[in-house]
Design an enzyme around this catalytic site. Structure first.
Site: not given
Length: 246
Positions: A109-110, A113, A117
């Site tokens: 999940h991270e 992110h 970006h």
């Protein structure tokens, strides 16, 4: 002054809190307890591949060409986050070295992110752009509201100050609203990456998916609480404004 003090007390004790805010707060507490329970449930045991959370995040990043993104450890439980300024994914103690399907899900999940970006995902660009404004708004909201309430008897200027505080709080609510799609999208990216890279078996994917859904629900709860609090402020000050005109 005693009358103004009573107004401040009423703001925190009247029916609007019980009807509007309390249900959202209870929902938030339930969501927080649920994500901790599900994370603990799916943190037990080792996945078939035995990959750690840090290794899983690295695999997802490398599969998307993000070799420059670093992965480090951060203290705490479920304190995992991606730092776009440092271009670093920080994984908590319960995820970094863990080999469970829950840890793999959170780590991916991270990484999602970081991919957002890198690809210029619009909602996360908006969220990043409004962070400075919302930080200011969160610090100013309650002081302005309280000053406006306490000194409202001295003129409409102080009522305007209170309204400015409500507007500042509204900025924080906008931030929560923009956060929702970024979190859901990061979880979707995580599950796609997990499946495509074969990090987890089909049964293990189910555990990761449930963990991410539970985590997403905490953001829904936070948004609901912010919206309820904003609505409460609008109702309170709208009622106060009507009484002043009468």
């Amino acid at each position: 002054d005693c009358g103004n003090t009573q107004e401040v007390s009423k703001m925190y004790l009247d029916w609007t809190y019980i009807v509007l805010v309390l249900p959202a707060v209870l929902f938030s507490l339930w969501a927080s307890a649920r994500v901790n329970r599900i994370f603990s449930q799916y943190s037990a045991g080792r996945t078939r591949r035995g990959m750690t959370g840090a290794a899983a995040a690295r695999a997802v990043l490398d599969a998307n060409g993000l070799h420059q993104v670093q992965i480090t450890r951060v203290s705490g439980n479920l304190t995992d986050h991606y730092d776009p300024k440092a271009n670093v994914i920080r994984l908590s103690d319960s995820v970094y070295d863990a080999t469970s399907c829950a840890a793999i899900g959170v780590a991916a999940h991270e990484a999602g992110h970081a991919i957002q970006h890198a690809q210029g995902y619009v909602p996360i660009k908006i969220r990043s752009a409004i962070v400075p404004v919302t930080n200011i708004g969160s610090r100013l909201a309650m002081p302005l509201i309280l000053i406006g309430l306490v000194f409202s008897a001295y003129g409409d200027l102080f009522i305007s100050i209170a309204y400015a505080g409500v507007a500042c709080f509204g900025l924080c609510t906008v931030f929560q609203l923009v956060t929702l799609p970024t979190e859901f999208n990061a979880s979707h990216r995580a599950m796609v990456a997990i499946e495509q890279t074969g990090l987890l078996t089909e049964d293990e994917q189910n555990g990761a998916r449930k963990t991410l859904r539970a985590a997403a629900l905490t953001y829904v709860a936070a948004t609901a609480t912010a919206l309820a609090q904003l609505l409460r402020l609008i109702v309170l000050f709208g009622d106060r404004g009507n009484r002043r005109r009468d």
